[in-house]
Design an enzyme around this catalytic site. Structure first.
Site, PDB file in Angstrom:
ATOM      1  N   PRO A 177       0.788  -1.243   0.000  1.00 52.56           N
ATOM      2  CA  PRO A 177       0.000   0.000   0.000  1.00 52.56           C
ATOM      3  C   PRO A 177       0.814   1.285   0.000  1.00 52.56           C
ATOM      4  CG  PRO A 177       0.175  -0.823   2.237  1.00 52.56           C
ATOM      5  CD  PRO A 177       0.920  -1.830   1.358  1.00 52.56           C
ATOM      6  N   CYS A 178       2.122   1.215  -0.249  1.00 57.54           N
ATOM      7  CA  CYS A 178       2.961   2.405  -0.061  1.00 57.54           C
ATOM      8  C   CYS A 178       2.559   3.577  -0.957  1.00 57.54           C
ATOM      9  CB  CYS A 178       4.432   2.056  -0.264  1.00 57.54           C
ATOM     10  SG  CYS A 178       4.827   1.405  -1.898  1.00 57.54           S
TER      11      CYS A 178
END
Length: 229
Positions: A177-178
């Site tokens: 999810p960065c």
């Protein structure tokens, strides 16, 4: 029958592009309600439910064994042969389930809210006859050709990583999810986003990278722009 929870918040998000716990839950419940209103599941889905214990939106997808080549060539059963079975609800889950013939490939997707990134995270496992498959099969059967380079190089929505499910502590893949917050800001910054709209846009972006497709019916509200993956 799935009902919207009393007090569900469907206004503009408080801290877009991030989600609070109650916003994630209300988005999941509203999404289930929207699926119910369409009267059918998206093609290839066999079930979708919200597990309140752990706050997990769970989607199961069945792919036909009659495939020839990578994911883009998979042959899927005619949805006319798939019958709506039932809505189920108990203290632990709300669900929409339909029957499906026994198929060789099954994908179990779990969507959770990351306490670190404050955005949804997609965990998944790929099975053939109850046997867990590895990363090579994930790229072969789930990742479309046009997404492979971006995903392998930590592209627009981050790469596929291997780890452990944060609730069940079982091995699973997940889409990192960065880059999610930045991508959601770019895609939806000009819209008044509700929790449900956020979740549907996010699913359209992330899901398309691992063959989790939404039907066009789920984008029909004017407040939900259909993203280009």
């Amino acid at each position: 029958m799935v009902q919207m929870a009393a007090g569900t918040k469907q206004g503009v998000l408080s801290s877009f592009p991030y989600l609070a716990n109650d916003e994630f839950e209300s988005g999941c419940r509203a999404f289930l309600h929207r699926v119910q209103l369409t009267g059918r599941l998206p093609m290839q889905w066999s079930s979708v439910r919200f597990q309140t214990n752990g706050q997990i939106l769970k989607i199961c997808q069945i792919l036909s064994p009659d495939y020839d080549g990578p994911a883009r060539s998979l042959q899927i059963e005619d949805t006319a042969d798939l019958q709506l079975e039932a809505w189920e609800e108990d203290s632990q889950q709300e669900a929409f389930i339909r029957t499906s013939n026994s198929c060789e490939l099954q994908v179990d997707y779990d969507i959770l809210l990351s306490p670190t990134y404050q955005v949804p995270v997609l965990y998944f496992v790929l099975r053939r006859m109850d046997k867990l498959l590895g990363l090579d099969e994930v790229y072969e059967y789930l990742v479309p050709d046009q997404c492979k380079r971006n995903i392998r190089n930590m592209g627009i929505m981050g790469g596929i990583s291997f780890g452990y499910h944060p609730i069940f502590e079982t091995p699973a893949f997940f889409v990192h999810p960065c880059n999610t917050a930045d991508t959601m800001r770019d895609v939806a910054s000009e819209h008044d986003i509700s929790p449900e709209a956020y979740l549907i846009i996010w699913l359209g972006l992330v899901g398309s990278s691992v063959r989790l497709q939404l039907s066009s019916d789920l984008f029909k509200a004017t407040s939900i722009p259909k993203p280009n993956a």
